[in-house]
Write a protein that holds these residues in place. Structure first.
Motif, short mmCIF file in Angstrom:
data_model
loop_
_atom_site.label_atom_id
_atom_site.label_comp_id
_atom_site.label_asym_id
_atom_site.label_seq_id
_atom_site.Cartn_x
_atom_site.Cartn_y
_atom_site.Cartn_z
N PHE A 84 0.84 -1.20 0.00
CA PHE A 84 0.00 0.00 0.00
C PHE A 84 0.88 1.25 0.00
O PHE A 84 1.64 1.50 0.94
N GLN A 85 0.79 2.02 -1.09
CA GLN A 85 1.53 3.27 -1.21
C GLN A 85 0.75 4.18 -2.16
O GLN A 85 -0.14 3.72 -2.88
N LEU A 86 1.09 5.44 -2.17
CA LEU A 86 0.30 6.41 -2.92
C LEU A 86 0.76 6.57 -4.37
O LEU A 86 0.14 7.31 -5.13
N THR A 87 1.82 5.89 -4.78
CA THR A 87 2.27 5.97 -6.17
C THR A 87 1.34 5.17 -7.07
O THR A 87 0.78 4.16 -6.63
N PRO A 88 1.16 5.57 -8.34
CA PRO A 88 0.26 4.85 -9.24
C PRO A 88 0.69 3.39 -9.46
O PRO A 88 -0.13 2.49 -9.41
N GLN A 89 2.00 3.17 -9.73
CA GLN A 89 2.47 1.80 -9.91
C GLN A 89 2.79 1.20 -8.56
O GLN A 89 3.60 1.73 -7.80
N PRO A 122 -8.28 1.38 4.70
CA PRO A 122 -7.53 1.75 3.49
C PRO A 122 -6.68 0.59 2.98
O PRO A 122 -6.27 0.58 1.81
N TYR A 123 -6.42 -0.39 3.85
CA TYR A 123 -5.60 -1.55 3.48
C TYR A 123 -5.79 -2.63 4.54
O TYR A 123 -6.41 -2.41 5.59
N VAL A 124 -5.26 -3.83 4.24
CA VAL A 124 -5.18 -4.90 5.23
C VAL A 124 -3.70 -5.24 5.40
O VAL A 124 -2.84 -4.55 4.86
N ILE A 158 11.82 -8.36 -2.30
CA ILE A 158 10.67 -7.89 -1.52
C ILE A 158 11.11 -7.42 -0.14
O ILE A 158 10.68 -6.35 0.33
N PHE A 159 12.00 -8.19 0.50
CA PHE A 159 12.46 -7.82 1.85
C PHE A 159 13.17 -6.47 1.82
O PHE A 159 12.94 -5.60 2.67
N SER A 160 14.01 -6.27 0.82
CA SER A 160 14.75 -5.02 0.68
C SER A 160 13.82 -3.84 0.46
O SER A 160 14.00 -2.77 1.05
N PHE A 161 12.80 -4.05 -0.40
CA PHE A 161 11.85 -2.96 -0.64
C PHE A 161 11.11 -2.59 0.64
O PHE A 161 10.99 -1.41 0.98
N CYS A 162 10.59 -3.60 1.33
CA CYS A 162 9.85 -3.32 2.56
C CYS A 162 10.74 -2.60 3.58
O CYS A 162 10.29 -1.67 4.27
N PRO A 207 -5.39 -4.60 -3.06
CA PRO A 207 -5.39 -5.08 -4.44
C PRO A 207 -5.08 -3.98 -5.46
O PRO A 207 -5.30 -2.80 -5.21
N ALA A 208 -4.57 -4.40 -6.63
CA ALA A 208 -4.33 -3.48 -7.74
C ALA A 208 -4.45 -4.26 -9.04
O ALA A 208 -4.26 -5.49 -9.07
N ALA A 209 -4.79 -3.57 -10.13
CA ALA A 209 -4.90 -4.23 -11.45
C ALA A 209 -3.57 -4.87 -11.80
O ALA A 209 -2.51 -4.27 -11.65
N HIS A 210 -3.63 -6.10 -12.31
CA HIS A 210 -2.40 -6.86 -12.47
C HIS A 210 -2.22 -7.52 -13.84
O HIS A 210 -1.17 -7.41 -14.44
#
Length: 525
Positions: A235-240, A293-295, A314-318, A334-337
């Motif tokens: 969950f973040q505010l960027t489009p992608q 807003p998220y789970v 994934i770990f590095s990004f988080c 969720p987001a379109a995938h």
């Protein structure tokens, strides 16, 4: 207009396009068009892996059954069977090209488990499989004298005659010049249309170009209403959105709400390992019912060292977002995938237009049905790309001056336009309309509202042409609006809920599953 002739033209440089280029280069010269560069395709962002029966505990029958269940009645059973059985051969091809699939301490391939799968059968390169495959294939491609790469070359439209497709009009972004790439065989491997949505895992370049070009050329499109949403995006505010791979749930992660309660079992007994459409819909409804807003994704039971080794990307990004997965909950939504429908093809990548082939996300072979099973997409891309290479080599096509007499010498395109500020507003509106009305849960009134608003935007974009040249951004906007209108029209035609298409007015499935077919000749889009 400069004319470039080649034996094979590939539009798109993801896994399908590059694999095809390598296989087809045995038979002739291949030109590969990249809209931008190598690291901007959706393939690059694929984390999970590629599905294939690879252990004695697993069977083809199990993989077929899992695919059919996820596809919710719209899969072509024969296509599913043939792809699953061919999978080991294509895995071996990737290994032969040098893809470094992860192995365990004993030297065996470390097969992962993902939602919808009954067994561990996901070949992966830790959590950046797409990136690893692209880099491997790219290295091979650069060594082939019969393959020419054209980066920053945007396909504008297909070259069509009464005898079929003979290449494409292409805009060279670096020289700002239009070119005609002429070929007896053209492969569409342009990816999907996730950029139509406000929230997506896809890169901004996923604007549905291939769908729009194929539609304008008269190709048949199939099941375009089936847009899959990934349930667990950071969950973040960027489009992608940054994807949190399904493999994390396969390794034991749970989904809980902000109150710390698990809720997926109420929607499906498989819980975290239910197919994507079910999990996405459950999260969406939980968020909507309680205004969350998220789970959260919870994998705090795993040690940090293991997480860093299995999911380094994934770990590095988080961690960059201030979250240690071994100690902290990960906010997701969720987001379109993934575009499950696409240009209709047979199991060998043939479209309804002679000389035009399609592979990867842009195509609809019948493998995914109404909802793609996790990690089946890379498998389909490689299988179909290889098949197109073999079959097109057998189908000798040639073109004459009659096929090329109507090349549009008067096409004009430019890098930027003074109207681009208004075009950006139109693009933002498309993405907002699609997210609000053509998302995870739909209703007929919302779809009709989207149809009307997208129609207004199409008219607006047409009105911006006038006497001046069209900008690259305007071309993309037109492709987005056209593709969005096709998705909406397809959704309105399907009067049932099935797979990724859930509409509140028709919550039940129809007794007999039917494909939604749309073409320029049969549609009012």
């Amino acid at each position: 207009m400069e004319k470039i002739e080649t034996d094979y033209l590939v539009i798109g440089g993801g896994i399908a396009g590059l694999f095809f280029a390598l296989e087809a280069s045995r038979f002739g010269h291949v030109a590969v068009l990249l809209k931008n560069t190598f690291n901007t395709s959706s393939s690059w962002y694929a984390q999970g892996g590629i599905s294939c029966v690879g252990s004695s505990e697993d069977t083809f029958e199990s993989h077929i059954s899992d695919t059919l269940k996820a596809g919710d009645g719209l899969c072509d059973v024969q296509v599913v069977k043939s792809f699953v059985e061919e999978a080991p051969l294509r895995i071996n091809d990737l290994i032969r090209y040098g893809v470094p699939f992860s192995k365990d301490e004993k030297g065996n391939y470390d097969l992962g488990l993902e939602a919808g799968h009954s067994h561990r059968r996901i070949y992966h390169v830790k959590d950046h499989t797409g990136m690893a495959i692209i880099e491997t294939l790219k290295k091979e491609v650069l060594q082939r004298s019969r393959i020419t790469l054209w980066e920053n070359h945007l396909a504008v439209d297909l070259i069509i005659s009464q005898n079929g497709c003979f290449g494409a009009y292409v805009y060279d972004k670096e020289t700002s010049r239009l070119k005609a790439f002429i070929s007896a065989h053209t492969l569409l491997s342009t990816g999907g249309c996730g950029a139509l949505y406000l929230h997506t895992t896809n890169p901004s370049s996923a604007t549905g170009d291939g769908i729009a070009m194929a539609y304008r050329a008269g190709a048949i499109l199939k099941n375009m209403e089936m847009i899959q949403f990934h349930p667990t995006c950071f969950f973040q505010l960027t489009p992608q959105k940054f994807l949190i791979s399904e493999a994390v749930r396969g390794e034991g992660a749970k989904i809980i709400n902000p109150d710390g309660k698990s809720f997926l079992q109420a929607f499906d007994p498989r819980g975290e390992l239910a197919p994507r459409d079910v999990v996405s819909r459950a999260i969406f409804m939980e968020m909507k019912a309680h205004h969350y807003p998220y789970v959260f994704l919870d994998i705090r039971g795993r040690q940090r060292k293991w997480l860093e080794e299995r999911f380094p990307y994934i770990f590095s990004f988080c961690l960059s977002q201030g979250i240690d997965m071994s100690k902290d909950l990960v906010p997701v939504a969720p987001a379109a995938h993934y575009q499950c429908g696409g240009v209709a093809t047979d199991a060998w990548g043939r479209t309804s237009i002679p000389g035009l082939w399609a592979a990867g996300e842009v195509a609809c072979t019948g493998f995914h049905g109404a909802n793609r099973l996790a990690s089946n997409s890379l498998l389909e891309a490689v299988i179909v790309a290889g098949r197109v290479a073999r079959l097109s080599a057998e189908e000798k096509r040639s073109y004459s001056s009659r096929d090329l007499f109507n090349i549009k010498e008067d096409l004009v395109l430019e890098q930027e336009s003074k109207r681009d500020a208004e075009i950006k507003k139109a693009i933002a509106k498309i993405r907002e309309v699609m997210w609000e009305n053509v998302g995870i849960v739909r209703c007929v009134s919302g779809l009709k509202k989207a149809q009307k608003e997208i129609g207004f935007l199409i008219d607006f974009l047409k009105s911006q042409k006038k006497e001046e040249a069209m900008s690259v951004l305007q071309l993309e906007a037109q492709n987005m609006a056209l593709t969005a209108s096709i998705v909406v029209a397809s959704a309105l035609r399907r009067k049932e809920s099935r797979g990724a298409h859930w509409v509140s007015d028709y919550p039940q499935k129809q007794d007999v599953p039917k494909d939604t077919l749309i073409s320029f000749a049969s549609s009012s889009v």
